[in-house]
Design a protein around this motif. Structure first.
Motif, short mmCIF file in Angstrom:
data_model
loop_
_atom_site.label_atom_id
_atom_site.label_comp_id
_atom_site.label_asym_id
_atom_site.label_seq_id
_atom_site.Cartn_x
_atom_site.Cartn_y
_atom_site.Cartn_z
N SER A 123 0.83 -1.20 0.00
CA SER A 123 0.00 0.00 0.00
C SER A 123 0.86 1.25 0.00
CB SER A 123 -0.93 -0.01 1.22
OG SER A 123 -1.80 -1.11 1.17
N TRP A 124 1.95 1.22 0.74
CA TRP A 124 2.88 2.36 0.74
C TRP A 124 3.44 2.59 -0.66
CZ3 TRP A 124 4.33 6.47 3.37
CH2 TRP A 124 5.56 7.07 3.06
N ASN A 125 3.80 1.50 -1.34
CA ASN A 125 4.33 1.63 -2.69
C ASN A 125 3.28 2.18 -3.65
OD1 ASN A 125 6.87 0.67 -2.01
ND2 ASN A 125 6.37 -1.45 -2.49
N ALA A 126 2.00 1.83 -3.41
CA ALA A 126 0.93 2.37 -4.25
C ALA A 126 0.83 3.88 -4.08
CB ALA A 126 -0.40 1.70 -3.90
N VAL A 127 0.99 4.35 -2.85
CA VAL A 127 0.97 5.79 -2.60
C VAL A 127 2.15 6.46 -3.30
CG1 VAL A 127 1.17 7.56 -0.82
CG2 VAL A 127 -0.28 5.56 -0.42
N MET A 128 3.33 5.85 -3.20
CA MET A 128 4.50 6.41 -3.85
C MET A 128 4.37 6.38 -5.37
SD MET A 128 6.54 7.49 -1.45
CE MET A 128 4.99 8.00 -0.66
N ASP A 129 3.79 5.30 -5.91
CA ASP A 129 3.57 5.21 -7.36
C ASP A 129 2.59 6.29 -7.82
OD1 ASP A 129 5.30 3.08 -7.56
OD2 ASP A 129 3.71 1.56 -7.57
N HIS A 130 1.60 6.55 -7.01
CA HIS A 130 0.62 7.60 -7.34
C HIS A 130 1.32 8.96 -7.43
CE1 HIS A 130 -2.97 10.07 -7.24
NE2 HIS A 130 -2.58 10.63 -6.11
N LEU A 131 2.22 9.22 -6.51
CA LEU A 131 2.96 10.47 -6.54
C LEU A 131 3.79 10.59 -7.82
CD1 LEU A 131 4.21 10.76 -2.85
CD2 LEU A 131 2.32 11.99 -3.92
N ALA A 132 4.41 9.46 -8.24
CA ALA A 132 5.30 9.49 -9.39
C ALA A 132 4.55 9.52 -10.72
CB ALA A 132 6.24 8.28 -9.35
N SER A 133 3.45 8.75 -10.83
CA SER A 133 2.77 8.61 -12.12
C SER A 133 1.63 9.59 -12.31
CB SER A 133 2.23 7.18 -12.26
OG SER A 133 1.23 6.92 -11.28
N TYR A 134 1.12 10.18 -11.23
CA TYR A 134 0.00 11.11 -11.34
C TYR A 134 0.37 12.50 -10.85
CZ TYR A 134 -4.48 13.33 -10.18
OH TYR A 134 -5.52 14.21 -10.07
N SER A 135 0.88 12.59 -9.64
CA SER A 135 1.14 13.90 -9.05
C SER A 135 2.25 14.65 -9.79
CB SER A 135 1.51 13.76 -7.57
OG SER A 135 0.44 13.20 -6.84
N PRO B 140 3.36 14.37 -13.09
CA PRO B 140 2.89 14.94 -14.36
C PRO B 140 1.87 16.06 -14.16
CG PRO B 140 2.92 12.55 -14.48
CD PRO B 140 3.17 12.91 -13.04
N GLN B 141 1.03 15.94 -13.14
CA GLN B 141 0.05 16.98 -12.85
C GLN B 141 0.76 18.30 -12.51
OE1 GLN B 141 -2.05 16.58 -9.09
NE2 GLN B 141 -3.98 17.20 -10.06
N LEU B 142 1.78 18.22 -11.69
CA LEU B 142 2.54 19.42 -11.33
C LEU B 142 3.24 20.02 -12.54
CD1 LEU B 142 4.13 18.28 -7.95
CD2 LEU B 142 2.32 19.97 -8.25
N GLN B 143 3.83 19.16 -13.37
CA GLN B 143 4.53 19.65 -14.56
C GLN B 143 3.57 20.38 -15.50
OE1 GLN B 143 6.31 16.09 -16.08
NE2 GLN B 143 7.88 16.00 -14.48
N GLN B 144 2.36 19.84 -15.67
CA GLN B 144 1.39 20.49 -16.53
C GLN B 144 0.96 21.84 -15.97
OE1 GLN B 144 0.24 19.37 -19.65
NE2 GLN B 144 -0.42 21.52 -19.64
N LEU B 145 0.76 21.90 -14.65
CA LEU B 145 0.39 23.17 -14.03
C LEU B 145 1.49 24.21 -14.19
CD1 LEU B 145 -1.42 22.25 -10.68
CD2 LEU B 145 -2.37 23.44 -12.66
N LEU B 146 2.72 23.79 -14.00
CA LEU B 146 3.84 24.72 -14.16
C LEU B 146 3.94 25.21 -15.60
CD1 LEU B 146 6.47 22.87 -11.94
CD2 LEU B 146 5.33 25.03 -11.40
N ASN B 147 3.78 24.29 -16.55
CA ASN B 147 3.78 24.68 -17.96
C ASN B 147 2.69 25.69 -18.26
OD1 ASN B 147 5.79 23.55 -19.77
ND2 ASN B 147 5.05 21.54 -19.16
N LEU C 116 12.81 19.97 -12.60
CA LEU C 116 13.48 20.08 -11.30
C LEU C 116 12.50 20.56 -10.23
CD1 LEU C 116 16.04 19.84 -9.66
CD2 LEU C 116 16.65 22.17 -10.37
N VAL C 117 11.70 21.57 -10.54
CA VAL C 117 10.74 22.07 -9.56
C VAL C 117 9.73 20.99 -9.21
CG1 VAL C 117 8.87 23.73 -9.18
CG2 VAL C 117 11.03 24.50 -10.18
N SER C 118 9.24 20.25 -10.20
CA SER C 118 8.30 19.16 -9.94
C SER C 118 8.94 18.10 -9.04
CB SER C 118 7.84 18.51 -11.24
OG SER C 118 7.17 19.44 -12.06
#
Length: 204
Positions: A111-123, A125-132, A148-150
């Motif tokens: 479950s911890w790895n699922a949370v970490m995967d969510h951060l990497a695969s969803y959060s 890219p979401q941050l990168q799109q917002l910054l763009n 780098l900021v993401s």
């Protein structure tokens, strides 16, 4: 009684029980009551606590995604959306007991790895799109390194959740969240972005 599945939003009803009693120590009877089922049916579908915890965490991730869609529909600018994401995170963290993530990390690694995967695969890219989006609209500084900021934002989340960095018995996690993120985001805003941020907070 409903058949509990991953898609069943009622799985999130188990979270307050886990928060109050702990992931391992939460009584089956209270979990079954919260999920509107019986202990027998709960144990039949989830004979191991790890399975229930995993599905509850996945359901909570889906809840977060839905809230993000609603947030984006409410706020048009990248600055407001980014601060909104931070505020949702701050709200969630303020309801989570200090030891929850420590127990999740040590006792429920899948479950911890699922949370970490969510951060990497969803959060991320979401941050990168917002910054763009913010850079295109001259709300974030054009000289920032988006990747780098993401990465910094994601690593700051990891740092916040690491009990060795911020022992929960010594730090208020909501205050740590605010100190890490809110001031950092202001630093990457242009003057126009800073004005929108000020207007956004004035409306809250």
């Amino acid at each position: 009684m409903p058949n509990l599945t991953l898609a069943d939003a009622s799985l999130e009803a188990a979270l307050p029980i886990f928060y109050q009693h702990g992931l391992q120590a939460a009584p089956d009877a209270l979990l079954a009551e919260a999920l509107s089922t019986t202990v027998a049916k709960l144990n039949a579908q989830y004979p191991q606590r790890a399975g229930l915890v995993h599905h509850v965490m996945l359901a909570d991730i889906e809840r977060q995604k839905q809230e993000h869609l609603e947030l984006y529909a409410q706020y048009p600018s990248a600055v407001e959306r980014l601060y909104g994401l931070l505020q949702l995170g701050l709200r969630d963290l303020s309801t989570i007991p200090s030891q929850f993530y420590a127990e999740l990390q040590t006792g429920f690694p899948k479950s911890w790895n699922a949370v970490m995967d969510h951060l990497a695969s969803y959060s991320a890219p979401q941050l990168q799109q917002l910054l763009n989006d913010g850079i295109r609209n001259q709300l974030f500084r054009s000289d920032i390194n988006i990747n780098l900021v993401s990465k910094i934002l994601i690593e700051q989340i990891n740092m916040l959740l690491n009990p060795q960095v911020f022992p929960p018995d010594r730090y208020n996690m909501a205050e740590v969240f605010r100190s890490i993120f809110l001031y950092y985001i202001r630093g990457i805003c242009t003057d126009a972005g800073t004005r929108i941020a000020a207007e956004h907070f004035a409306r809250l």
